[in-house]
Scaffold this motif. Structure first.
Motif, PDB file in Angstrom:
ATOM      1  N   LEU A 283       0.845  -1.202   0.000  1.00 11.56           N
ATOM      2  CA  LEU A 283       0.000   0.000   0.000  1.00 11.56           C
ATOM      3  C   LEU A 283       0.882   1.256   0.000  1.00 11.56           C
ATOM      4  O   LEU A 283       0.624   2.216  -0.729  1.00 11.56           O
ATOM      5  N   HIS A 284       1.905   1.256   0.841  1.00  8.75           N
ATOM      6  CA  HIS A 284       2.800   2.419   0.888  1.00  8.75           C
ATOM      7  C   HIS A 284       3.452   2.653  -0.480  1.00  8.75           C
ATOM      8  O   HIS A 284       3.656   3.798  -0.900  1.00  8.75           O
ATOM      9  N   ALA A 285       3.773   1.552  -1.173  1.00  8.31           N
ATOM     10  CA  ALA A 285       4.399   1.694  -2.494  1.00  8.31           C
ATOM     11  C   ALA A 285       3.423   2.338  -3.481  1.00  8.31           C
ATOM     12  O   ALA A 285       3.806   3.207  -4.278  1.00  8.31           O
TER      13      ALA A 285
ATOM     14  N   GLY B  55      12.076  -1.327  -6.911  1.00 17.06           N
ATOM     15  CA  GLY B  55      11.484  -2.663  -7.020  1.00 17.06           C
ATOM     16  C   GLY B  55       9.986  -2.635  -7.271  1.00 17.06           C
ATOM     17  O   GLY B  55       9.353  -3.677  -7.419  1.00 17.06           O
ATOM     18  N   LEU B  56       9.412  -1.443  -7.310  1.00 22.65           N
ATOM     19  CA  LEU B  56       7.956  -1.338  -7.451  1.00 22.65           C
ATOM     20  C   LEU B  56       7.516  -1.697  -8.867  1.00 22.65           C
ATOM     21  O   LEU B  56       8.010  -1.125  -9.841  1.00 22.65           O
ATOM     22  N   LYS B  57       6.606  -2.662  -8.969  1.00 21.64           N
ATOM     23  CA  LYS B  57       5.948  -2.939 -10.251  1.00 21.64           C
ATOM     24  C   LYS B  57       4.532  -2.410 -10.106  1.00 21.64           C
ATOM     25  O   LYS B  57       3.688  -3.037  -9.456  1.00 21.64           O
ATOM     26  N   LEU B  58       4.308  -1.254 -10.699  1.00 17.94           N
ATOM     27  CA  LEU B  58       3.092  -0.505 -10.428  1.00 17.94           C
ATOM     28  C   LEU B  58       1.831  -1.287 -10.741  1.00 17.94           C
ATOM     29  O   LEU B  58       0.883  -1.284  -9.959  1.00 17.94           O
ATOM     30  N   ASP B  59       1.820  -1.974 -11.880  1.00 15.86           N
ATOM     31  CA  ASP B  59       0.590  -2.657 -12.290  1.00 15.86           C
ATOM     32  C   ASP B  59       0.138  -3.658 -11.228  1.00 15.86           C
ATOM     33  O   ASP B  59      -1.050  -3.799 -10.958  1.00 15.86           O
ATOM     34  N   GLU B  60       1.095  -4.373 -10.648  1.00 15.60           N
ATOM     35  CA  GLU B  60       0.749  -5.417  -9.687  1.00 15.60           C
ATOM     36  C   GLU B  60       0.161  -4.829  -8.402  1.00 15.60           C
ATOM     37  O   GLU B  60      -0.688  -5.429  -7.758  1.00 15.60           O
ATOM     38  N   VAL B  61       0.639  -3.663  -8.031  1.00 17.65           N
ATOM     39  CA  VAL B  61       0.125  -3.023  -6.824  1.00 17.65           C
ATOM     40  C   VAL B  61      -1.195  -2.323  -7.107  1.00 17.65           C
ATOM     41  O   VAL B  61      -2.142  -2.406  -6.341  1.00 17.65           O
ATOM     42  N   ARG B  62      -1.248  -1.691  -8.278  1.00 14.80           N
ATOM     43  CA  ARG B  62      -2.451  -0.923  -8.595  1.00 14.80           C
ATOM     44  C   ARG B  62      -3.664  -1.836  -8.776  1.00 14.80           C
ATOM     45  O   ARG B  62      -4.743  -1.560  -8.271  1.00 14.80           O
ATOM     46  N   VAL B  63      -3.482  -2.934  -9.488  1.00 15.64           N
ATOM     47  CA  VAL B  63      -4.625  -3.814  -9.752  1.00 15.64           C
ATOM     48  C   VAL B  63      -5.176  -4.371  -8.444  1.00 15.64           C
ATOM     49  O   VAL B  63      -6.376  -4.626  -8.303  1.00 15.64           O
ATOM     50  N   ALA B  64      -4.323  -4.514  -7.452  1.00 17.65           N
ATOM     51  CA  ALA B  64      -4.770  -5.084  -6.170  1.00 17.65           C
ATOM     52  C   ALA B  64      -5.371  -4.028  -5.249  1.00 17.65           C
ATOM     53  O   ALA B  64      -6.320  -4.314  -4.519  1.00 17.65           O
ATOM     54  N   LEU B  65      -4.831  -2.828  -5.277  1.00 17.04           N
ATOM     55  CA  LEU B  65      -5.170  -1.877  -4.205  1.00 17.04           C
ATOM     56  C   LEU B  65      -5.772  -0.556  -4.693  1.00 17.04           C
ATOM     57  O   LEU B  65      -6.025   0.334  -3.878  1.00 17.04           O
TER      58      LEU B  65
ATOM     59  N   ALA C 205      -3.314 -12.078  -4.253  1.00 17.93           N
ATOM     60  CA  ALA C 205      -3.434 -10.979  -5.212  1.00 17.93           C
ATOM     61  C   ALA C 205      -2.072 -10.655  -5.836  1.00 17.93           C
ATOM     62  O   ALA C 205      -1.041 -11.172  -5.430  1.00 17.93           O
ATOM     63  N   ALA C 206      -2.126  -9.756  -6.813  1.00 15.89           N
ATOM     64  CA  ALA C 206      -0.898  -9.434  -7.563  1.00 15.89           C
ATOM     65  C   ALA C 206       0.153  -8.774  -6.670  1.00 15.89           C
ATOM     66  O   ALA C 206       1.353  -8.988  -6.857  1.00 15.89           O
ATOM     67  N   ASP C 207      -0.295  -7.974  -5.695  1.00 17.06           N
ATOM     68  CA  ASP C 207       0.716  -7.314  -4.852  1.00 17.06           C
ATOM     69  C   ASP C 207       1.418  -8.329  -3.949  1.00 17.06           C
ATOM     70  O   ASP C 207       2.585  -8.150  -3.591  1.00 17.06           O
ATOM     71  N   GLY C 208       0.720  -9.408  -3.596  1.00 21.19           N
ATOM     72  CA  GLY C 208       1.361 -10.479  -2.834  1.00 21.19           C
ATOM     73  C   GLY C 208       2.450 -11.160  -3.645  1.00 21.19           C
ATOM     74  O   GLY C 208       3.525 -11.485  -3.135  1.00 21.19           O
ATOM     75  N   ARG C 209       2.153 -11.339  -4.942  1.00 19.95           N
ATOM     76  CA  ARG C 209       3.153 -11.962  -5.832  1.00 19.95           C
ATOM     77  C   ARG C 209       4.389 -11.068  -5.919  1.00 19.95           C
ATOM     78  O   ARG C 209       5.533 -11.544  -5.852  1.00 19.95           O
ATOM     79  N   LEU C 210       4.148  -9.762  -6.036  1.00 19.97           N
ATOM     80  CA  LEU C 210       5.277  -8.824  -6.081  1.00 19.97           C
ATOM     81  C   LEU C 210       6.105  -8.908  -4.793  1.00 19.97           C
ATOM     82  O   LEU C 210       7.334  -8.994  -4.828  1.00 19.97           O
ATOM     83  N   LEU C 211       5.398  -8.899  -3.665  1.00 17.83           N
ATOM     84  CA  LEU C 211       6.110  -8.907  -2.387  1.00 17.83           C
ATOM     85  C   LEU C 211       6.894 -10.210  -2.187  1.00 17.83           C
ATOM     86  O   LEU C 211       8.035 -10.194  -1.704  1.00 17.83           O
TER      87      LEU C 211
END
Ligand code: ZN
Length: 495
Positions: A54-56, A158-168, A199-205
């Motif tokens: 979320l912070h990202a 390391g931020l992959k925006l799409d993965e965070v945005r689609v989730a949050l 979710a996608a942000d979990g995959r990123l993390l």
């Protein structure tokens, strides 16, 4: 010339300000440094995976909109309020601690709506203007999710925006409103803390926590190895409270020593050294806390020495050491520190026994474990395990109670030295600030407040919580208790 009646002071006593300090004997440094080194990116104050991502997202959004720091702070606080509210709306989550600011946000939601504007004001759900980013900032920076740039939050490499945005993204959408109905939160339950795992942000993390083929000597390499070690322990053993249950398994259990995967992880020996050293840290801290808390009013140092002496059996150091369980040798570490007869002793007796066991481990550990049990630079430093071994030899045939009185004198003197080392002068108030609970004046000792003992945190409970959030392990109910297990994704890391 002024008259004597106009002269005020000197206020000898009033020029000193005392406050409770941490680490009064300064015995924690080695363990704290090693824990941070072996597990970079997770701390005692970063329990939730989804706050990382979320912070990202907030960092990117603030950057995209060109927000100044105060505006970015407000966006971040609003987003944190929404994330917490969605999680509270979703209900109970076994094994997961409450979202940050839960008490205040839960109480506010009882009205049927969420006043985001009110709750996100500075000092409401969080005291800090950056909400709960502060505790996560260092970890997120290590993982490449966010960074501190020009006194503002910024996205990391390391931020992959799409993965965070689609989730949050729904969190940001809700955060744009001043007030939303609780029902609106129900439409966004996928953004709950528990949703990160799938979710996608979990995959990123997960990818950041456990990078592919990292250099074993890098932060990512050490963190990956620690994560795999903990997951393997959860796979092989029934673990309920990770720190409490897993450290003795790691230290003593032959099944783990013989396990091919654990044997291939150099970090297992490093952690063995740290968890065994942590027993000595626990012992010094518990011993000191028990002594300090026994001080009632003004006490002589000699009578404080009596407190320890009278808690111990009579006889010599040698006879006392003969009563202690065997610690084993380089080939086999025996569970002396958790021996039931030792655990049943009074705190002071048990603590002294643990210290002597630590001293006797110095020459009996495998080399890789020994390097993490005591740093070579600690050499004969006061209160280090080798120092204990040295005085154990020196006092061998002498009286244990006499030794106890001598040791209390050493500890009292050390506590005062440490307090003075950490003391500082405040130009603002004109006072000398001394961080200590215990003070010595004219040979008399007194305390301002109680001391607490306990070992240094290994951060394993927080790591498990972050791993659960990222979908690597989960807590399931068994016999009225929660048992941690790796998920399929977690087991895939164990290959
Ligand atoms: Zn949930």
């Amino acid at each position: 010339m002024s008259s004597g009646s106009a002269v005020i002071g000197p206020f000898w006593g009033g020029l000193e300000s005392r406050h409770a300090g941490r680490y009064p004997l300064s015995v924690e440094r080695h363990a704290l440094v090693q824990v941070a080194r072996l597990l970079p990116g997770v701390t005692t104050v970063t329990p939730h995976a989804r706050y990382f991502t979320l912070h990202a997202l907030v960092a990117h959004e603030a950057h995209r909109r060109g927000l100044v720091a105060a505006e970015a702070q407000e966006l971040l606080r609003r987003a944190e309020v929404v994330l917490a509210a969605i999680t509270l709306k979703h209900g109970a989550h076994p094994g997961m601690s409450a979202p940050h600011g839960a008490d205040i946000i839960r109480a506010a939601m009882s009205s049927g709506s969420l006043d985001i504007a009110q709750l996100s004001r500075p000092g409401t759900y969080a005291q800090a203007s950056w909400g709960f980013w502060g505790p996560y900032r260092g970890s997120e920076s290590l993982l490449g999710l966010t960074k501190w740039e020009a006194s503002n939050i910024a996205p990391g490499v390391g931020l992959k925006l799409d993965e965070v945005r689609v989730a949050l993204e729904p969190v940001l959408d809700l955060a744009a409103h001043d007030v939303v109905d609780n029902g609106d939160l129900g439409a966004c339950l996928g953004c709950c803390l528990c949703g990160c795992a799938d979710a996608a942000d979990g995959r990123l993390l997960r990818g950041l926590l456990v990078p592919t083929n990292p250099d074993p000597r890098s932060n990512g390499g050490r963190r990956s190895a620690t994560i795999r070690l903990i997951l393997r322990i959860l796979q092989l053993h029934e673990v309920r409270s990770v720190t409490r249950d897993a450290w003795p398994i790691l230290a003593y259990d032959q099944s783990l020593t013989d396990d091919p995967l654990c044997a291939s992880l150099d970090i297992a020996d490093a952690w063995r050294g740290v968890v065994l050293r942590n027993r000595s840290v626990l012992a010094w801290r518990d011993l000191w806390a028990e002594l300090v808390n026994s001080i009632a009013g003004l006490t002589t140092i000699a009578s404080l020495g009596d407190v320890l002496a009278e808690a111990l059996p009579s006889g010599t150091i040698d006879s006392y050491c003969e009563s202690l369980p065997d610690v084993g040798d380089r080939d086999r570490l025996l569970p002396a520190e958790i021996d039931p007869a030792l655990v049943a002793r009074n705190v002071l007796d048990r603590s002294l026994a643990l210290l002597l066991l630590g001293g006797s481990r110095v020459q009996r550990l495998p080399d890789r474990v020994a390097a993490y049990f005591q740093d070579p630079s600690e050499g004969m430093q006061e209160l280090a395990p080798s120092w204990v071994a040295e005085w154990r030899a020196e006092w061998s045939a002498r009286s244990l109670p006499d030794f106890a009185r001598w040791l209390v004198g050493v500890l009292v003197a050390r506590s005062q030295r440490i307090a003075l080392m950490k003391a500082s002068f405040s130009r603002k108030s004109g006072t000398f600030r001394v961080p200590a609970r215990v003070f010595v004046r004219d040979g008399l000792i007194f305390r301002d407040s109680s001391e607490s003992g306990g070992a240094v945190s290994l951060r394993w409970d927080q790591l498990t919580s972050v791993m659960a959030g990222a979908g690597l392990c989960l807590a399931s109910r068994k016999d009225e208790a929660l048992v941690w297990r790796p998920t399929q994704r977690g087991e895939a890391l164990l290959g």
